[in-house]
Design a protein around this motif. Structure first.
Motif, PDB file in Angstrom:
ATOM      1  N   GLY A  93      33.009  40.401  37.140  1.00  0.00           N
ATOM      2  CA  GLY A  93      33.051  39.772  38.459  1.00  0.00           C
ATOM      3  C   GLY A  93      34.134  38.709  38.467  1.00  0.00           C
ATOM      4  N   LEU A  94      34.727  38.467  39.640  1.00  0.00           N
ATOM      5  CA  LEU A  94      35.835  37.526  39.770  1.00  0.00           C
ATOM      6  C   LEU A  94      35.363  36.250  40.459  1.00  0.00           C
ATOM      7  CD1 LEU A  94      38.885  36.952  39.436  1.00  0.00           C
ATOM      8  CD2 LEU A  94      39.220  37.994  41.710  1.00  0.00           C
ATOM      9  N   PHE A  95      35.324  35.157  39.693  1.00  0.00           N
ATOM     10  CA  PHE A  95      34.975  33.842  40.240  1.00  0.00           C
ATOM     11  C   PHE A  95      36.261  33.109  40.603  1.00  0.00           C
ATOM     12  CE2 PHE A  95      30.446  33.300  39.488  1.00  0.00           C
ATOM     13  CZ  PHE A  95      30.181  34.284  38.557  1.00  0.00           C
ATOM     14  N   SER A  96      36.280  32.468  41.763  1.00  0.00           N
ATOM     15  CA  SER A  96      37.427  31.620  42.151  1.00  0.00           C
ATOM     16  C   SER A  96      36.905  30.219  42.421  1.00  0.00           C
ATOM     17  CB  SER A  96      38.112  32.197  43.396  1.00  0.00           C
ATOM     18  OG  SER A  96      38.616  33.507  43.085  1.00  0.00           O
ATOM     19  N   ARG A 124      41.475  39.486  45.230  1.00  0.00           N
ATOM     20  CA  ARG A 124      40.182  40.155  45.233  1.00  0.00           C
ATOM     21  C   ARG A 124      40.040  40.947  43.924  1.00  0.00           C
ATOM     22  NH1 ARG A 124      39.151  37.098  48.457  1.00  0.00           N
ATOM     23  NH2 ARG A 124      38.552  37.298  50.666  1.00  0.00           N
ATOM     24  N   LEU A 125      38.811  41.346  43.634  1.00  0.00           N
ATOM     25  CA  LEU A 125      38.574  42.208  42.475  1.00  0.00           C
ATOM     26  C   LEU A 125      38.797  43.655  42.931  1.00  0.00           C
ATOM     27  CD1 LEU A 125      37.662  42.514  39.538  1.00  0.00           C
ATOM     28  CD2 LEU A 125      35.301  42.636  40.361  1.00  0.00           C
ATOM     29  N   GLY A 181      33.944  43.062  44.224  1.00  0.00           N
ATOM     30  CA  GLY A 181      34.793  44.208  44.531  1.00  0.00           C
ATOM     31  C   GLY A 181      34.084  45.231  45.407  1.00  0.00           C
ATOM     32  N   PRO A 182      34.821  46.225  45.898  1.00  0.00           N
ATOM     33  CA  PRO A 182      34.237  47.236  46.791  1.00  0.00           C
ATOM     34  C   PRO A 182      33.282  48.181  46.069  1.00  0.00           C
ATOM     35  CG  PRO A 182      36.547  47.745  46.348  1.00  0.00           C
ATOM     36  CD  PRO A 182      36.286  46.404  45.745  1.00  0.00           C
TER      37      PRO A 182
END
Ligand SMILES: CSCCC(=O)/C(O)=C/O
Ligand SMILES: [Fe+2]
Ligand code: NI
Length: 183
Positions: free
Chosen positions: A112-115, A178-179, A146-147
């Motif tokens: 997962g992508l944390f910002s 985005r991821l 992500g999608p």
């Protein structure tokens, strides 16, 4: 491979720093109060393992963090690409928000992508299997699964009511990456 990218808060055309080395990610995030660790287990978790089995597999690190930080509750969230609500769930996390408590997430599987919007920068942290991230309470942030999500995450909370988000109303997340995990 875990990745850290740091940008000015205004835009992503100027990459200030990037690394994919765990030690370098940990050191850089520590400078802004974010915990980043790798947890290990000798337990071979089977697909579809129960929440109890997942938590038991990482009990040593979970208990260490509870002792250090006083978290009250632990749960496991699992999301995959055949979830009919994946788009709706993705949107929940995709706008900048804060929590009144630390955001503590360990990736048992997937990514997962944390910002993290800290001071005048945005720290994009791609967390993958084995990564623990703990974002201090009230840090503005967003998260992209992500999608086509695919992750199992252990979550630790102080607030027994669990996950509560306070949205900032800022559209900053729309300017950042985005991821990309599929169509
Ligand atoms: C990886 S668990 C889902 C993400 C989450 O709980 C959160 O608050 C993202 O900002
Ligand atoms: Fe959050
Ligand atoms: Ni890695």
């Amino acid at each position: 491979m875990s990745i850290l990218r740091i940008y000015p808060q205004q835009e992503t055309t100027q990459l200030l720093f990037t690394t994919d080395t765990h030690d370098h990610i940990r050191a850089r995030l520590q400078q802004v109060g974010v915990r980043f660790e790798q947890w290990h287990t000798d337990t071979q978790l089977t697909p579809g393992a129960s929440q109890e089995d997942v938590i038991a597999a990482y009990a040593a690190d979970i208990d260490r963090l509870i002792n250090e930080e006083g978290y009250q509750t632990v749960d496991v969230v699992s999301l995959n690409a055949d979830n009919p609500k994946k788009d709706e769930l993705r949107q929940i996390f995709l706008s900048e928000h804060r929590h009144s408590e630390d955001e503590v997430r360990f990736f048992v599987a997937g990514e997962g992508l944390f910002s993290l919007h800290i001071d005048d920068k945005v720290y994009e942290v791609l967390c993958q299997q084995g990564d623990l991230i703990s974002v201090p309470a009230n840090t503005p942030h967003w998260f992209d699964m992500g999608p086509n999500p695919g992750f199992i995450a252990i979550r630790l909370f102080n607030n027994p009511a669990g996950w509560v988000a306070n949205y900032t109303g800022d559209t900053i997340a729309e300017r950042f990456n985005r991821l990309e995990n599929g169509s």
